[in-house]
Design a protein around this motif. Structure first.
Motif, mmCIF file in Angstrom:
data_model
loop_
_atom_site.group_PDB
_atom_site.id
_atom_site.type_symbol
_atom_site.label_atom_id
_atom_site.label_comp_id
_atom_site.label_asym_id
_atom_site.label_seq_id
_atom_site.Cartn_x
_atom_site.Cartn_y
_atom_site.Cartn_z
ATOM 1 N N ARG A 53 -41.955 -1.333 7.920
ATOM 2 C CA ARG A 53 -42.454 -1.737 6.319
ATOM 3 C C ARG A 53 -43.579 -2.772 6.815
ATOM 4 N N LEU A 54 -44.709 -2.550 6.133
ATOM 5 C CA LEU A 54 -45.727 -3.548 6.181
ATOM 6 C C LEU A 54 -46.354 -3.671 4.893
ATOM 7 N N THR A 55 -46.407 -4.805 4.478
ATOM 8 C CA THR A 55 -46.962 -5.371 3.102
ATOM 9 C C THR A 55 -48.244 -6.228 3.580
ATOM 10 N N VAL A 56 -49.340 -5.964 2.941
ATOM 11 C CA VAL A 56 -50.536 -6.804 2.827
ATOM 12 C C VAL A 56 -50.754 -7.352 1.480
ATOM 13 N N ARG A 57 -50.871 -8.534 1.357
ATOM 14 C CA ARG A 57 -51.524 -9.231 0.204
ATOM 15 C C ARG A 57 -52.930 -9.450 0.186
ATOM 16 N N LEU A 58 -53.589 -9.092 -0.688
ATOM 17 C CA LEU A 58 -55.188 -8.984 -0.690
ATOM 18 C C LEU A 58 -55.597 -10.135 -1.100
ATOM 19 N N PRO A 59 -56.456 -10.887 -0.536
ATOM 20 C CA PRO A 59 -57.000 -11.958 -0.953
ATOM 21 C C PRO A 59 -57.742 -11.936 -2.306
ATOM 22 N N ASP A 60 -57.964 -13.123 -2.995
ATOM 23 C CA ASP A 60 -58.612 -13.083 -4.316
ATOM 24 C C ASP A 60 -59.986 -12.611 -4.145
ATOM 25 N N ILE A 76 -46.630 2.084 -1.594
ATOM 26 C CA ILE A 76 -46.537 1.303 -2.743
ATOM 27 C C ILE A 76 -47.744 0.337 -2.937
ATOM 28 N N ILE A 77 -48.181 0.532 -4.293
ATOM 29 C CA ILE A 77 -49.292 -0.377 -4.768
ATOM 30 C C ILE A 77 -48.907 -1.179 -5.738
ATOM 31 N N ALA A 78 -48.971 -2.387 -5.617
ATOM 32 C CA ALA A 78 -48.738 -3.396 -6.590
ATOM 33 C C ALA A 78 -50.179 -4.114 -7.241
ATOM 34 N N PRO A 79 -50.239 -3.892 -8.654
ATOM 35 C CA PRO A 79 -51.481 -4.328 -9.286
ATOM 36 C C PRO A 79 -51.609 -5.762 -9.586
ATOM 37 N N ARG A 80 -52.497 -6.529 -9.720
ATOM 38 C CA ARG A 80 -52.676 -7.838 -10.004
ATOM 39 C C ARG A 80 -52.148 -8.035 -11.358
ATOM 40 N N GLU A 81 -52.116 -9.019 -12.076
ATOM 41 C CA GLU A 81 -51.967 -9.277 -13.404
ATOM 42 C C GLU A 81 -53.169 -9.041 -14.029
ATOM 43 N N ALA A 82 -53.116 -8.425 -15.154
ATOM 44 C CA ALA A 82 -54.323 -8.097 -16.088
ATOM 45 C C ALA A 82 -55.274 -9.356 -16.319
ATOM 46 N N PRO A 93 -56.516 -0.465 -12.001
ATOM 47 C CA PRO A 93 -55.912 -1.919 -12.007
ATOM 48 C C PRO A 93 -56.304 -2.517 -10.609
ATOM 49 N N GLU A 94 -56.589 -3.746 -10.389
ATOM 50 C CA GLU A 94 -56.776 -4.198 -9.169
ATOM 51 C C GLU A 94 -55.575 -4.654 -8.455
ATOM 52 N N VAL A 95 -55.644 -4.511 -7.115
ATOM 53 C CA VAL A 95 -54.437 -4.326 -6.308
ATOM 54 C C VAL A 95 -54.198 -5.702 -5.841
ATOM 55 N N ALA A 96 -53.015 -6.037 -5.946
ATOM 56 C CA ALA A 96 -52.476 -7.405 -5.303
ATOM 57 C C ALA A 96 -51.897 -7.255 -4.153
ATOM 58 N N THR A 97 -51.146 -6.206 -3.859
ATOM 59 C CA THR A 97 -50.333 -5.951 -2.441
ATOM 60 C C THR A 97 -50.475 -4.180 -2.315
ATOM 61 N N ILE A 98 -50.530 -3.889 -1.121
ATOM 62 C CA ILE A 98 -50.242 -2.539 -0.569
ATOM 63 C C ILE A 98 -49.046 -2.715 0.270
ATOM 64 N N ALA A 130 -52.806 -12.012 4.120
ATOM 65 C CA ALA A 130 -51.355 -12.243 4.708
ATOM 66 C C ALA A 130 -50.700 -10.776 4.585
ATOM 67 N N VAL A 131 -49.746 -10.969 5.490
ATOM 68 C CA VAL A 131 -49.019 -9.440 6.072
ATOM 69 C C VAL A 131 -47.595 -9.679 6.432
ATOM 70 N N ARG A 132 -46.724 -9.150 5.614
ATOM 71 C CA ARG A 132 -45.156 -9.181 5.860
ATOM 72 C C ARG A 132 -44.934 -7.826 6.754
ATOM 73 N N GLN A 133 -44.172 -8.210 8.084
ATOM 74 C CA GLN A 133 -44.037 -7.237 8.805
ATOM 75 C C GLN A 133 -42.373 -7.139 8.715
ATOM 76 N N GLU A 134 -41.596 -6.085 8.412
ATOM 77 C CA GLU A 134 -40.381 -5.800 8.450
ATOM 78 C C GLU A 134 -40.037 -5.014 9.601
ATOM 79 N N CYS A 135 -38.723 -4.953 10.273
ATOM 80 C CA CYS A 135 -38.338 -4.104 11.165
ATOM 81 C C CYS A 135 -36.662 -3.891 11.082
ATOM 82 N N GLU A 136 -36.213 -2.871 11.976
ATOM 83 C CA GLU A 136 -35.000 -2.468 11.698
ATOM 84 C C GLU A 136 -34.181 -3.568 12.188
ATOM 85 N N GLY A 137 -32.973 -3.502 11.604
ATOM 86 C CA GLY A 137 -32.192 -4.798 11.819
ATOM 87 C C GLY A 137 -32.171 -5.930 10.773
ATOM 88 N N GLY A 138 -33.177 -5.771 10.170
ATOM 89 C CA GLY A 138 -33.548 -6.778 9.045
ATOM 90 C C GLY A 138 -34.559 -7.829 9.684
#
Length: 168
Positions: A53-60, A76-82, A93-98, A130-138
């Motif tokens: 799993r890889l999640t990137v938080r987009l800069p303002d 999974i695309i998470a929008p920024r607050e309106a 809607p603008e994207v906060a994280t992918i 900012a990138v969150r990298q998740e791997c097997e085994g937690g």
């Protein structure tokens, strides 16, 4: 003593090597207010575990972000607050994280996760992804550290991916 001096001279003559153990973004530079195709480069897993799993938080200021689908991975695309700002043609809607998930990137390989966005109109600014990298085994690694004024990115064990906005 001669061996030590020779070793020091050899080390000093080598070019400075960039950190290779972190997630980076390519290109490292972009034009302000331009549309950018960028790739997050993941050079390895977590220790010996595969990335799942890889999640990137987009800069303002980054707008119009869209990820490139990756075979074998779910998006999974998470929008920024309106913000109340009206959208333009084909706007969403603008994207906060992918997040790319449910795939498997073995530790022995590297890969790229691609997105497209419009850079803010801020010449000279540095965008931090900012990138969150998740791997097997937690196992989890957060590549999210932003250097303080006067510090170098190499001073940090888990730096965020950076892109500098440079004039044409």
């Amino acid at each position: 003593m001669r061996k030590m001096l020779l070793a020091l001279a050899t080390a000093a003559a080598l070019p400075a090597m960039p950190a290779v153990a972190h997630v980076t973004i390519d290109p490292a530079q972009a034009t302000p207010h331009a549309y950018v195709r960028a790739a997050l480069r993941v050079p390895h897993g977590c220790g010996t575990a595969a990335t799942t799993r890889l999640t990137v938080r987009l800069p303002d200021g980054v707008t119009g972000a869209r990820p490139m689908p990756k075979p074998g991975w779910a998006l999974i695309i998470a929008p920024r607050e309106a913000t109340g700002a009206p959208g333009g043609h084909g706007s969403a809607p603008e994207v906060a994280t992918i997040t790319w998930e449910s795939g498997r990137l073995p530790n022995e390989h590297y890969d790229e996760f691609v997105l497209r966005f419009r850079a803010p109109n801020e010449p000279g600014a540095t965008l931090w992804f900012a990138v969150r990298q998740e791997c097997e085994g937690g196992a989890v690694t957060d590549w999210s550290e932003i250097p303080a004024e006067g510090r170098r990115i190499s001073d940090y064990p888990h730096p965020a991916a950076s892109m500098r906005l440079v004039p044409r």
